[in-house]
Design a protein around this motif. Sequence first.
Motif, mmCIF file in Angstrom:
data_model
loop_
_atom_site.group_PDB
_atom_site.id
_atom_site.type_symbol
_atom_site.label_atom_id
_atom_site.label_comp_id
_atom_site.label_asym_id
_atom_site.label_seq_id
_atom_site.Cartn_x
_atom_site.Cartn_y
_atom_site.Cartn_z
ATOM 1 N N THR A 172 -7.450 -3.516 0.318
ATOM 2 C CA THR A 172 -6.325 -3.146 0.797
ATOM 3 C C THR A 172 -5.856 -4.199 1.903
ATOM 4 O O THR A 172 -4.672 -4.127 2.392
ATOM 5 N N ASP A 173 -6.469 -4.747 2.568
ATOM 6 C CA ASP A 173 -6.180 -5.850 3.906
ATOM 7 C C ASP A 173 -5.010 -6.567 3.354
ATOM 8 O O ASP A 173 -4.212 -6.765 4.219
ATOM 9 N N SER A 213 -8.479 1.225 -2.760
ATOM 10 C CA SER A 213 -8.743 2.482 -2.113
ATOM 11 C C SER A 213 -9.161 1.986 -0.737
ATOM 12 O O SER A 213 -9.677 1.037 -0.353
ATOM 13 N N MET A 214 -9.025 3.082 0.245
ATOM 14 C CA MET A 214 -9.538 3.121 1.588
ATOM 15 C C MET A 214 -10.904 3.256 1.809
ATOM 16 O O MET A 214 -11.679 2.815 2.812
ATOM 17 N N ASP A 263 -15.082 11.950 -0.145
ATOM 18 C CA ASP A 263 -13.698 12.009 0.210
ATOM 19 C C ASP A 263 -12.892 10.701 -0.357
ATOM 20 O O ASP A 263 -11.971 10.268 0.279
ATOM 21 N N SER A 264 -13.630 10.032 -1.116
ATOM 22 C CA SER A 264 -13.039 8.813 -1.440
ATOM 23 C C SER A 264 -11.648 8.805 -2.374
ATOM 24 O O SER A 264 -11.323 9.874 -3.024
ATOM 25 N N ASP A 265 -10.912 7.803 -1.956
ATOM 26 C CA ASP A 265 -9.384 7.994 -2.853
ATOM 27 C C ASP A 265 -9.510 7.016 -3.974
ATOM 28 O O ASP A 265 -8.414 6.917 -4.695
ATOM 29 N N ALA A 322 -6.915 3.459 8.674
ATOM 30 C CA ALA A 322 -7.876 4.179 8.174
ATOM 31 C C ALA A 322 -7.375 5.441 7.482
ATOM 32 O O ALA A 322 -8.075 5.996 6.631
ATOM 33 N N GLU A 323 -6.123 5.730 7.420
ATOM 34 C CA GLU A 323 -5.312 6.760 6.622
ATOM 35 C C GLU A 323 -5.505 6.469 5.133
ATOM 36 O O GLU A 323 -5.194 5.293 4.691
#
Length: 330
Positions: free
Chosen positions: A94-95, A120-121, A128-130, A170-171
Amino acid sequence: MTRPAQCLLVLYTGGTIGMQLGDQGLMPATGFEARMRDRQARDGQKLPSWYFRELLPPIDSASMNQRNWLEMAASIREEVDAGRCDGVLLLHGTDTLAYSAAALSFLLLGLPVPVLLTGSMRPAGTPDSDAWANLFGAMQALHQGLEPGVQVYFHGKLMHGARLTKLGAAELDAFAVLPRPRTGPRAPAIASALDYHQPRRPVSLAVLPLYPGIQAAQVQALLDSGVRGLVLECYGSGTGPADDAALLATLTAARQRGVVLVAISQCPQGHVEFGIYAAGSQLAATGLVSAGGMTREAALGKLFALLGAGLDQAQVEHWFALDLCGERAD
């Protein structure tokens, strides 16, 4: 034309989605295909047919560079031209996901199939992984049918590849398309020199924000490093220290020796419109090309694709000023 994808290429580059814990913290890892297939089977996910390809070694996207972009584009071109897929899902950290999405938007102009990026974050398999929601949601979106072009699927949202930026560290809802005004002439057609088959090469680029107290010598030092293109982050609607004759002379001389200078706004909801203020007009007189409401990511990716194609300064400035894939105009 929207067509449901029947066979997807899943191109894995690394990133948080596939990371596993090592001695120094989370690290990129191989073996993600098996994890995908196991999770699909356990969830009973009904997905289009897909096959897996990974770029090795997998990387943390904080290490992303132009050669990685070229490798991604080449892999996608190879698979599409061979007729092995009618849609592409690219798994990415994501970065720098917004930078890669923007660069690929311009590297893959004319590609006849949709390309969708996600990541994913939080790593797959962690609480709670997305990861799986983003990944399988993206595959479903491709199966339902998308227009050719580059988009991003994240946290249930489809976003234009050359318009989004990362807003949070973080979101889970980390990306958004900024509400920047987008106006500008559309290119009547994509020149063959910009087609996705056109080979590209790395090129030295720089991004520089204007700030109170910036000195001409500092800008000169950056330009002397050999950059061929500079994205200048201006104030507001495209203003800067127009009373600094040395700074203006530095920019003018750089353009005269062939450096492409483009201007974006530092404001999240801003766009460049040089004629509003005298300070903007004076800055524009150095040879800056307005990026309108383009983001930093889009301006950098577009400049890379144009200069990397071997176009000369006048050609780059011409095509940069036109909308090529929705980056400048709605």
